[in-house]
Design a protein around this motif. Structure first.
Motif, PDB file in Angstrom:
ATOM      1  N   ASP A 218      -3.629  -3.446  -6.954  1.00 10.79           N
ATOM      2  CA  ASP A 218      -3.903  -2.658  -5.747  1.00 10.79           C
ATOM      3  C   ASP A 218      -4.391  -1.258  -6.113  1.00 10.79           C
ATOM      4  O   ASP A 218      -4.365  -0.340  -5.292  1.00 10.79           O
ATOM      5  CB  ASP A 218      -2.660  -2.576  -4.857  1.00 10.79           C
ATOM      6  CG  ASP A 218      -1.501  -1.845  -5.534  1.00 10.79           C
ATOM      7  OD1 ASP A 218      -1.644  -1.466  -6.718  1.00 10.79           O
ATOM      8  OD2 ASP A 218      -0.453  -1.650  -4.882  1.00 10.79           O
ATOM      9  N   ASP A 219      -4.850  -1.094  -7.338  1.00 13.18           N
ATOM     10  CA  ASP A 219      -5.335   0.193  -7.835  1.00 13.18           C
ATOM     11  C   ASP A 219      -6.710   0.484  -7.228  1.00 13.18           C
ATOM     12  O   ASP A 219      -7.709  -0.138  -7.588  1.00 13.18           O
ATOM     13  CB  ASP A 219      -5.410   0.140  -9.363  1.00 13.18           C
ATOM     14  CG  ASP A 219      -5.879   1.450  -9.978  1.00 13.18           C
ATOM     15  OD1 ASP A 219      -6.260   2.369  -9.218  1.00 13.18           O
ATOM     16  OD2 ASP A 219      -5.865   1.549 -11.219  1.00 13.18           O
ATOM     17  N   ARG A 220      -6.753   1.452  -6.322  1.00 14.73           N
ATOM     18  CA  ARG A 220      -8.001   1.747  -5.618  1.00 14.73           C
ATOM     19  C   ARG A 220      -8.964   2.604  -6.432  1.00 14.73           C
ATOM     20  O   ARG A 220     -10.062   2.904  -5.959  1.00 14.73           O
ATOM     21  CB  ARG A 220      -7.686   2.423  -4.282  1.00 14.73           C
ATOM     22  CG  ARG A 220      -6.946   1.491  -3.333  1.00 14.73           C
ATOM     23  CD  ARG A 220      -6.637   2.152  -2.019  1.00 14.73           C
ATOM     24  NE  ARG A 220      -5.903   1.238  -1.134  1.00 14.73           N
ATOM     25  CZ  ARG A 220      -5.485   1.569   0.077  1.00 14.73           C
ATOM     26  NH1 ARG A 220      -5.716   2.780   0.550  1.00 14.73           N
ATOM     27  NH2 ARG A 220      -4.831   0.691   0.819  1.00 14.73           N
ATOM     28  N   SER A 221      -8.571   2.968  -7.629  1.00 13.60           N
ATOM     29  CA  SER A 221      -9.518   3.713  -8.466  1.00 13.60           C
ATOM     30  C   SER A 221     -10.700   2.842  -8.870  1.00 13.60           C
ATOM     31  O   SER A 221     -11.689   3.350  -9.401  1.00 13.60           O
ATOM     32  CB  SER A 221      -8.818   4.267  -9.715  1.00 13.60           C
ATOM     33  OG  SER A 221      -8.532   3.247 -10.655  1.00 13.60           O
ATOM     34  N   SER A 270      -2.401  -2.737  -0.012  1.00 14.90           N
ATOM     35  CA  SER A 270      -3.042  -3.981  -0.420  1.00 14.90           C
ATOM     36  C   SER A 270      -4.439  -4.094   0.176  1.00 14.90           C
ATOM     37  O   SER A 270      -4.747  -3.511   1.213  1.00 14.90           O
ATOM     38  CB  SER A 270      -2.188  -5.177   0.016  1.00 14.90           C
ATOM     39  OG  SER A 270      -2.099  -5.233   1.424  1.00 14.90           O
ATOM     40  N   TYR A 271      -5.274  -4.832  -0.508  1.00 16.07           N
ATOM     41  CA  TYR A 271      -6.602  -5.133   0.001  1.00 16.07           C
ATOM     42  C   TYR A 271      -7.040  -6.447  -0.612  1.00 16.07           C
ATOM     43  O   TYR A 271      -6.452  -6.934  -1.585  1.00 16.07           O
ATOM     44  CB  TYR A 271      -7.597  -4.010  -0.303  1.00 16.07           C
ATOM     45  CG  TYR A 271      -7.701  -3.606  -1.750  1.00 16.07           C
ATOM     46  CD1 TYR A 271      -8.601  -4.222  -2.610  1.00 16.07           C
ATOM     47  CD2 TYR A 271      -6.897  -2.587  -2.261  1.00 16.07           C
ATOM     48  CE1 TYR A 271      -8.700  -3.845  -3.936  1.00 16.07           C
ATOM     49  CE2 TYR A 271      -6.996  -2.205  -3.588  1.00 16.07           C
ATOM     50  CZ  TYR A 271      -7.900  -2.837  -4.421  1.00 16.07           C
ATOM     51  OH  TYR A 271      -7.998  -2.472  -5.732  1.00 16.07           O
ATOM     52  N   SER A 272      -8.053  -7.044  -0.035  1.00  7.60           N
ATOM     53  CA  SER A 272      -8.484  -8.354  -0.514  1.00  7.60           C
ATOM     54  C   SER A 272      -9.977  -8.516  -0.301  1.00  7.60           C
ATOM     55  O   SER A 272     -10.603  -7.788   0.469  1.00  7.60           O
ATOM     56  CB  SER A 272      -7.729  -9.468   0.221  1.00  7.60           C
ATOM     57  OG  SER A 272      -7.998  -9.411   1.615  1.00  7.60           O
ATOM     58  N   PHE A 273     -10.536  -9.489  -1.001  1.00  4.94           N
ATOM     59  CA  PHE A 273     -11.957  -9.788  -0.886  1.00  4.94           C
ATOM     60  C   PHE A 273     -12.093 -11.226  -0.428  1.00  4.94           C
ATOM     61  O   PHE A 273     -11.563 -12.143  -1.054  1.00  4.94           O
ATOM     62  CB  PHE A 273     -12.661  -9.587  -2.230  1.00  4.94           C
ATOM     63  CG  PHE A 273     -14.157  -9.579  -2.126  1.00  4.94           C
ATOM     64  CD1 PHE A 273     -14.841  -8.401  -1.861  1.00  4.94           C
ATOM     65  CD2 PHE A 273     -14.888 -10.745  -2.275  1.00  4.94           C
ATOM     66  CE1 PHE A 273     -16.220  -8.382  -1.760  1.00  4.94           C
ATOM     67  CE2 PHE A 273     -16.268 -10.741  -2.174  1.00  4.94           C
ATOM     68  CZ  PHE A 273     -16.937  -9.554  -1.911  1.00  4.94           C
ATOM     69  N   HIS A 279     -11.568  -6.408   2.710  1.00  8.59           N
ATOM     70  CA  HIS A 279     -10.622  -6.024   3.754  1.00  8.59           C
ATOM     71  C   HIS A 279      -9.692  -4.959   3.170  1.00  8.59           C
ATOM     72  O   HIS A 279      -8.901  -5.234   2.270  1.00  8.59           O
ATOM     73  CB  HIS A 279      -9.804  -7.237   4.213  1.00  8.59           C
ATOM     74  CG  HIS A 279     -10.623  -8.289   4.891  1.00  8.59           C
ATOM     75  ND1 HIS A 279     -10.523  -8.568   6.231  1.00  8.59           N
ATOM     76  CD2 HIS A 279     -11.584  -9.118   4.408  1.00  8.59           C
ATOM     77  CE1 HIS A 279     -11.374  -9.537   6.550  1.00  8.59           C
ATOM     78  NE2 HIS A 279     -12.026  -9.886   5.458  1.00  8.59           N
ATOM     79  N   ILE A 280      -9.794  -3.737   3.690  1.00  9.62           N
ATOM     80  CA  ILE A 280      -9.013  -2.634   3.144  1.00  9.62           C
ATOM     81  C   ILE A 280      -8.750  -1.606   4.237  1.00  9.62           C
ATOM     82  O   ILE A 280      -9.572  -1.427   5.147  1.00  9.62           O
ATOM     83  CB  ILE A 280      -9.760  -1.974   1.949  1.00  9.62           C
ATOM     84  CG1 ILE A 280      -8.899  -0.918   1.275  1.00  9.62           C
ATOM     85  CG2 ILE A 280     -11.093  -1.385   2.389  1.00  9.62           C
ATOM     86  CD1 ILE A 280      -9.486  -0.391  -0.031  1.00  9.62           C
ATOM     87  N   LEU A 297     -14.981  10.673   5.620  1.00 11.16           N
ATOM     88  CA  LEU A 297     -14.458  10.597   4.263  1.00 11.16           C
ATOM     89  C   LEU A 297     -13.300   9.606   4.262  1.00 11.16           C
ATOM     90  O   LEU A 297     -12.337   9.771   5.016  1.00 11.16           O
ATOM     91  CB  LEU A 297     -13.968  11.965   3.788  1.00 11.16           C
ATOM     92  CG  LEU A 297     -15.024  13.042   3.560  1.00 11.16           C
ATOM     93  CD1 LEU A 297     -14.354  14.357   3.173  1.00 11.16           C
ATOM     94  CD2 LEU A 297     -16.003  12.615   2.479  1.00 11.16           C
ATOM     95  N   ALA A 298     -13.407   8.570   3.445  1.00  8.32           N
ATOM     96  CA  ALA A 298     -12.331   7.589   3.299  1.00  8.32           C
ATOM     97  C   ALA A 298     -11.618   7.886   1.984  1.00  8.32           C
ATOM     98  O   ALA A 298     -12.218   7.810   0.910  1.00  8.32           O
ATOM     99  CB  ALA A 298     -12.899   6.175   3.296  1.00  8.32           C
TER     100      ALA A 298
END
Length: 315
Positions: A218-221, A270-273, A279-280, A297-298
């Motif tokens: 779940d690392d958004r970097s 969490s996010y998914s593809f 989906h985030i 800005l997100a």
């Protein structure tokens, strides 16, 4: 077992060649095979693993298994011999001196050698005549300077504690012979597996790599990259190659217990593809510097390690 790390050249000895030693001896790369075996026997090893002649590339199944297991092969080895064919230690040059030959070695510029540097527990660097230059440990400051990899990694640090963006940045300036290998050579560094599909191109391969990474992290970097300056059109959230993480070496995940963290605006990390896209959930703020009211800005759940600024993308 010891394992060899090297850069490939003309006339490498293949799996098929090594079945007939007389055929193998006629190849330019045989001297390297012989030198590696001689060095291993010097330290009483009976076996050595060398990628060029230990993988049957004519078998797509074996090649796929080897590519997916390569990081493990190096991690499980007793010692990794890094053979630097373009370094001559007899010249007496200090590898720590500015602009040393070690800094210019092409071994530090190749994609596959990144995991071969990181995975083994013990690494020794050898010159063209199999003379020891030093170990990863006693040259860790030099290697850190050459590769832009934090020295803590070479002091027993767990690479999986570094953000995705940081690990991507370590590969930003490395090259591979086959374009798809720019993605395939990173699988072990991110702990993922996927079938290699040569011919799909580097962008598709890198997209598949990112999709596999977000399945387990779940690392958004992973979204903290910068497009080349010459690009001016709209882009999605995913990068096209590791080179777009060239400025992300200081990007870290936001400390979760920071009450001032913008990430606390969004508790669902969490996010998914899926087949209809990514989906985030991201915290949004109006962008005061943009003319259009529809641009926001997100904020990502990561920040710069240097100035502690939170990172965001335009949406």
């Amino acid at each position: 077992y010891p394992i060899l790390s090297h850069t490939w050249g003309e006339g490498e000895v293949t799996f098929q060649d090594i079945q007939d030693i007389e055929v193998a001896k006629k190849k330019d790369g045989y001297a390297k095979i012989e030198g590696a075996c001689r060095y291993a026997r010097k330290y009483h090893f009976e076996w050595i693993w060398i990628d060029s002649c230990c993988i049957n590339k004519e078998s797509s199944a074996e090649l796929s298994e080897a590519i997916n297991s390569m990081y493990q092969y190096y991690e499980d080895s007793r010692i990794c011999y890094v053979y630097l064919a373009d370094i001559d230690a007899s010249r007496g040059e200090d590898p720590r001196s500015p602009k040393s030959a070690l800094e210019g070695s092409k071994w530090f510029k190749r994609g596959w050698t990144l995991q071969e540097l990181l995975a083994p527990s013990y690494v020794v660097l050898l010159d063209k005549d199999w003379k020891e230059i030093g170990t990863r440990w006693n040259l860790r400051d030099v290697i850190s300077m050459i590769t832009s990899i934090p020295v803590q990694v070479f002091e027993g640090g767990d690479i999986y504690k570094f953000s995705i963006a940081q690990r991507m940045s370590w590969a930003a300036f490395r090259e591979t012979t086959r374009p798809e290998d720019k993605a395939y050579c990173l699988m072990g560094i991110f702990g993922v597996n996927m079938p290699p599909i040569y011919g799909e191109g580097d962008r598709k391969a890198f997209m598949r790599l990112q999709q596999e990474i977000i399945k387990i992290s779940d690392d958004r970097s992973i979204f903290a990259w910068v497009a080349p300056a010459e690009e001016d059109g709209p882009r999605g959230l995913f990068a096209r190659s590791a080179s777009e993480f060239r400025m992300s070496g200081d990007v870290v995940k936001t400390v979760s217990d920071n009450s001032q963290s913008r990430s606390n605006m969004n508790s669902d990390r969490s996010y998914s593809f899926a087949n209809n896209g990514l989906h985030i959930q991201l915290p949004l703020e109006p962008n005061p510097t943009h003319n259009s009211p529809d641009v926001y800005l997100a904020f990502l759940d990561c920040q710069s390690q240097l100035d502690k600024q939170y990172l965001s993308v335009y949406l």
